[in-house]
Write a protein that holds these residues in place. Structure first.
Motif, short mmCIF file in Angstrom:
data_model
loop_
_atom_site.label_atom_id
_atom_site.label_comp_id
_atom_site.label_asym_id
_atom_site.label_seq_id
_atom_site.Cartn_x
_atom_site.Cartn_y
_atom_site.Cartn_z
N THR A 61 0.83 -1.20 0.00
CA THR A 61 0.00 0.00 0.00
C THR A 61 0.86 1.26 0.00
O THR A 61 0.60 2.21 -0.75
CB THR A 61 -0.94 0.01 1.22
N LEU A 62 1.91 1.28 0.81
CA LEU A 62 2.81 2.42 0.85
C LEU A 62 3.51 2.63 -0.49
O LEU A 62 3.61 3.75 -0.98
CB LEU A 62 3.85 2.25 1.96
N ALA A 63 3.97 1.54 -1.10
CA ALA A 63 4.63 1.66 -2.40
C ALA A 63 3.67 2.23 -3.45
O ALA A 63 4.05 3.07 -4.27
CB ALA A 63 5.16 0.30 -2.85
N LYS A 64 2.42 1.80 -3.42
CA LYS A 64 1.43 2.31 -4.37
C LYS A 64 1.16 3.79 -4.13
O LYS A 64 1.08 4.58 -5.07
CB LYS A 64 0.13 1.52 -4.26
N CYS A 65 1.05 4.20 -2.87
CA CYS A 65 0.80 5.61 -2.56
C CYS A 65 1.97 6.49 -3.00
O CYS A 65 1.76 7.57 -3.55
CB CYS A 65 0.56 5.78 -1.06
N VAL A 66 3.20 6.04 -2.78
CA VAL A 66 4.37 6.79 -3.21
C VAL A 66 4.38 6.92 -4.73
O VAL A 66 4.62 8.00 -5.28
CB VAL A 66 5.67 6.13 -2.69
N ARG A 67 4.10 5.82 -5.42
CA ARG A 67 4.06 5.85 -6.89
C ARG A 67 2.97 6.79 -7.40
O ARG A 67 3.20 7.59 -8.31
CB ARG A 67 3.82 4.45 -7.43
N ASP A 68 1.78 6.72 -6.80
CA ASP A 68 0.67 7.59 -7.23
C ASP A 68 1.00 9.06 -7.01
O ASP A 68 0.73 9.90 -7.85
CB ASP A 68 -0.62 7.23 -6.49
N ARG A 69 1.62 9.38 -5.87
CA ARG A 69 1.97 10.77 -5.58
C ARG A 69 3.02 11.27 -6.57
O ARG A 69 2.96 12.40 -7.04
CB ARG A 69 2.49 10.89 -4.16
N GLN A 70 3.97 10.42 -6.92
CA GLN A 70 5.00 10.80 -7.88
C GLN A 70 4.38 11.04 -9.26
O GLN A 70 4.72 11.99 -9.94
CB GLN A 70 6.08 9.73 -7.98
N GLU A 71 3.46 10.17 -9.67
CA GLU A 71 2.80 10.34 -10.97
C GLU A 71 1.99 11.62 -11.02
O GLU A 71 1.98 12.32 -12.03
CB GLU A 71 1.92 9.13 -11.27
N VAL A 72 1.30 11.96 -9.93
CA VAL A 72 0.51 13.19 -9.90
C VAL A 72 1.42 14.40 -10.02
O VAL A 72 1.10 15.34 -10.76
CB VAL A 72 -0.33 13.26 -8.60
N SER A 73 2.56 14.40 -9.33
CA SER A 73 3.45 15.55 -9.42
C SER A 73 4.05 15.67 -10.82
O SER A 73 4.24 16.77 -11.32
CB SER A 73 4.56 15.45 -8.37
N GLU A 74 4.33 14.54 -11.47
CA GLU A 74 4.85 14.60 -12.83
C GLU A 74 3.81 15.15 -13.80
O GLU A 74 4.12 15.96 -14.67
CB GLU A 74 5.31 13.22 -13.29
N VAL A 75 2.55 14.75 -13.64
CA VAL A 75 1.48 15.25 -14.51
C VAL A 75 1.28 16.74 -14.26
O VAL A 75 1.13 17.52 -15.20
CB VAL A 75 0.17 14.46 -14.27
N THR A 76 1.30 17.16 -13.00
CA THR A 76 1.15 18.57 -12.68
C THR A 76 2.27 19.39 -13.29
O THR A 76 2.04 20.46 -13.86
CB THR A 76 1.12 18.77 -11.15
N ASN A 77 3.51 18.89 -13.20
CA ASN A 77 4.65 19.60 -13.80
C ASN A 77 4.49 19.71 -15.31
O ASN A 77 4.81 20.74 -15.90
CB ASN A 77 5.96 18.90 -13.46
N ARG A 78 3.99 18.65 -15.93
CA ARG A 78 3.80 18.69 -17.39
C ARG A 78 2.72 19.68 -17.79
O ARG A 78 2.85 20.40 -18.77
CB ARG A 78 3.45 17.29 -17.91
N VAL A 79 1.63 19.73 -17.03
CA VAL A 79 0.55 20.67 -17.32
C VAL A 79 1.05 22.09 -17.15
O VAL A 79 0.79 22.96 -17.99
CB VAL A 79 -0.68 20.39 -16.42
N ASP A 80 1.78 22.36 -16.06
CA ASP A 80 2.33 23.70 -15.86
C ASP A 80 3.29 24.09 -16.98
O ASP A 80 3.26 25.22 -17.46
CB ASP A 80 3.05 23.79 -14.51
N LYS A 81 4.12 23.16 -17.40
CA LYS A 81 5.07 23.44 -18.47
C LYS A 81 4.32 23.71 -19.78
O LYS A 81 4.68 24.63 -20.53
CB LYS A 81 6.03 22.28 -18.67
#
Length: 99
Positions: A61-81
């Motif tokens: 569960t922790l590994a999935k949460c870390v992965r999901d949070r990382q993916e969200v930040s990458e998508v947010t960075n791409r949208v901002d860019k």
């Protein structure tokens, strides 16, 4: 202004996936054998076994949460860019677009 460097996400190779799965299986099996061979009663074995199940499920569960949070930040960075790139392409700093 912070400089956002694009992250290149390399796919996991099949060899790494297999090695990870085998390592997980061997460690889980070794721990189960160790619990089964402990010189304690059934209640103690059951308690340790339930603790093992809880730790393993929590780790997944922790590994999935870390992965999901990382993916969200990458998508947010791409949208901002993309927004910044759009704004920069719309601006003509020299005013040459109008005659």
């Amino acid at each position: 202004m912070t400089d956002v460097t694009p992250s290149v996400q390399r796919p996991t190779t099949m060899a790494f996936f297999v090695q990870s799965a085998v390592a997980f299986g061997v460690s889980l099996l070794a721990l189960l054998v160790g619990i089964a061979r402990l010189p304690v009663g059934q209640w103690e074995r059951g308690y340790i076994g339930l603790g093992l199940v809880f730790v393993v499920s929590s780790a997944f569960t922790l590994a999935k949460c870390v992965r999901d949070r990382q993916e969200v930040s990458e998508v947010t960075n791409r949208v901002d860019k993309a927004r910044i790139d759009k704004l920069l392409t719309e601006v003509d700093p020299f005013g040459q677009g109008k005659a």
